[in-house]
Motif scaffolding. Structure first.
Motif, PDB file in Angstrom:
ATOM      1  N   PHE A 110      -9.432   2.789   3.762  1.00 27.90           N
ATOM      2  CA  PHE A 110      -8.527   3.721   4.459  1.00 27.90           C
ATOM      3  C   PHE A 110      -8.424   5.020   3.685  1.00 27.90           C
ATOM      4  O   PHE A 110      -8.426   5.019   2.450  1.00 27.90           O
ATOM      5  N   LEU A 155      -4.920   0.391   0.431  1.00 24.70           N
ATOM      6  CA  LEU A 155      -5.701  -0.197   1.514  1.00 24.70           C
ATOM      7  C   LEU A 155      -7.131   0.299   1.376  1.00 24.70           C
ATOM      8  O   LEU A 155      -7.419   1.464   1.636  1.00 24.70           O
ATOM      9  N   ALA A 210       0.842  -1.215   0.000  1.00 23.85           N
ATOM     10  CA  ALA A 210       0.000   0.000   0.000  1.00 23.85           C
ATOM     11  C   ALA A 210       0.872   1.259   0.000  1.00 23.85           C
ATOM     12  O   ALA A 210       0.497   2.295  -0.546  1.00 23.85           O
TER      13      ALA A 210
END
Ligand code: SDX
Length: 422
Positions: free
Chosen positions: A304, A301, A292
């Motif tokens: 997120f 991610l 990520a």
């Protein structure tokens, strides 16, 4: 009135622009006359610093992680009010009293049936169609069946139009899911509450008086409330953009559904679950965190980061608490929950995420609860649609009633060919 002065260093010209105050949060620089005064456009791809409208519906403070609907804090609403009370609040700018809530709930129940012609539409889809494609098509088709019911110049028609679509969304969602299984549709049961009715239409055999666990109804009702509105996010901006051309509200909502489907937006909740399953165990988390962070790896991610929240998304915090409350009561996948917690633990201490203020957002935890309720992953974004419908339609109504109802038509920075001859 406060103002800012712009000095064009190329010609020394000075321009004054008013600062318009807000009741809470950032003020705005009124640049509506910038082009007329300077011959220049502002440049803001992705609108990171642009307020597209004036609104009284939802307030977000991204630094503090604060979210309010009509001034009420999201945590209060999510833990003390049911979803239909929040719908009434968003639509009417105040919470309902007991009698109003009863009437509103009864009206929504009775409006939850769809025209048989719309039901037939679902048969045109192949079994393998994603429920979201059926959802956006059927909501768009609603404009054909209810076109005459709405005089766009009559604000009084808006409330009925809004209640109609809020009521029918769960039915269209349940039909979309059952079509993928090729099983008969189950019609709404007007004796059941809004959220219970959705789970009933999703799960019951035709004619079965299925008991729906109260704990699941409460959890899903909270999830609907958390998704109800979120100021000028991508899909809401699309709904307002379609509203600005004067098109029917249901096609504007269909456009919003399509915009929400992207994995950078509401489609993230489905991607989060795929990602947690792909990571599989806490032993693999470090490797995926490294991916990520790798600028050369397109892996991100899911669940997120957020354009506005540079702190914990308050909705994610509420969902995380809900998960722990439910952990021993419904079959939350504890291994995937451990993976999610490990991702959060590492990411919140890792410099890459800390520097970029990347925190879990609403999509990070919702899928774990929905999976535990045996709601299939392909229905996760539809759950988001059901919750967000009230926000979209409230924003649509606010646009119709606003003073500056201008068509949304941004300009551009042109860097193409110039003056070519054939
Ligand atoms: C929703 O707007 C709303 O209100 C939306 C929503 C709503 O209720 O309507 O809250 C619902 O859409 C929530 C977001 C769901 N999407 C995801 O979880 C997908 C994963 N997140 C990202 O794609 C991203 O964080 C966005 C799209 C949510 C926000 O993107 P921005 O604001 O345009 O930020 P960016 O892409 O410019 O990222 C800034 C930096 C970049 O690194 P650098 O170029 O500075 O080195 O942060 C990095 C990004 O690479 N970054 C991530 C990341 N998100 C941002 N790196 C790894 N994983 C991530 N998830």
């Amino acid at each position: 009135m406060n103002s800012v002065t712009l000095i064009n260093n190329t010609n020394g010209e000075k321009y004054e622009f008013d600062i318009l105050d807000s009741t809470k949060g950032s003020g705005v620089i009124d640049v509506r006359n910038l082009y007329a005064a300077t011959g220049l456009f502002t440049y803001d791809p992705g609108f990171t610093s642009t307020a597209s409208c004036t609104s009284e519906i939802t307030f977000i403070d991204g630094e503090k992680g604060e979210l309010r609907y009509r001034g009420y804090d999201i945590e209060e609403l999510a833990t003390k009010k049911e979803y239909l009370e929040v719908c009434f609040l968003l639509l009417n700018k105040r919470l309902p009293n007991k009698a109003e809530l009863l009437d509103f709930s009864e009206e929504i129940s009775k409006r939850s049936f769809v025209h048989e012609g719309i039901k037939d539409l679902f048969n045109a889809f192949p079994d393998y169609a994603h429920p979201m494609s059926m959802m956006s098509a059927s909501v768009s088709a609603m404009s054909a069946f209810y076109f005459e019911h709405l005089d766009m110049s009559e604000c009084k028609d808006f409330q009925v139009m809004a209640r109609r679509i809020i009521a029918k969304m769960p039915t269209l969602a349940a039909f979309s899911y059952r079509r993928t299984l090729g099983i008969p549709f189950v019609y709404p049961d007007i004796e059941r509450s809004f959220t219970e009715n959705f789970l009933y239409m999703l799960r019951a055999y035709p004619g079965q008086s299925l008991k729906i666990p109260t704990i699941e109804v409460t959890a899903l009702d909270t999830i609907f409330t958390l998704h109800a509105d979120h100021e000028q996010n991508a899909s809401t901006s699309i709904v307002r953009g379609v509203a600005s051309t004067g098109a029917h509200p249901y096609v504007a909502l269909s456009a919003g559904i399509n915009a929400l489907w992207g994995r950078a937006h509401g489609g993230a909740n489905e991607s989060v679950m795929l990602q947690l399953e792909m990571i599989g165990s806490v032993d693999n988390v470090e490797n995926f965190i490294a991916r990520a962070k790798d600028p050369n790896d397109e892996f991100r991610l899911m669940g997120f980061g957020h354009r506005v929240y540079k702190n914990f998304d308050p909705r994610a915090r509420i969902l995380k608490n809900l998960l722990h409350e439910l952990k021993d009561k419904i079959n939350i996948n504890s291994e995937l929950l451990e993976v999610a917690m490990k991702i959060e633990e590492i990411a919140l201490s890792d410099e890459y995420f800390v520097k970029r203020k990347l925190y879990p957002n609403i999509d990070f935890y919702s899928g774990l609860i929905l999976t535990a309720m045996k709601i299939p992953r392909s229905m996760f974004t539809i759950i988001f649609v059901i919750g967000r419908t009230v926000g979209w339609i409230t924003q649509w109504m606010e646009f119709q009633e606003s003073e500056d109802k201008k068509i949304a038509r941004p300009r551009q920075r042109y860097m193409g060919e110039t003056d070519k001859q054939v």
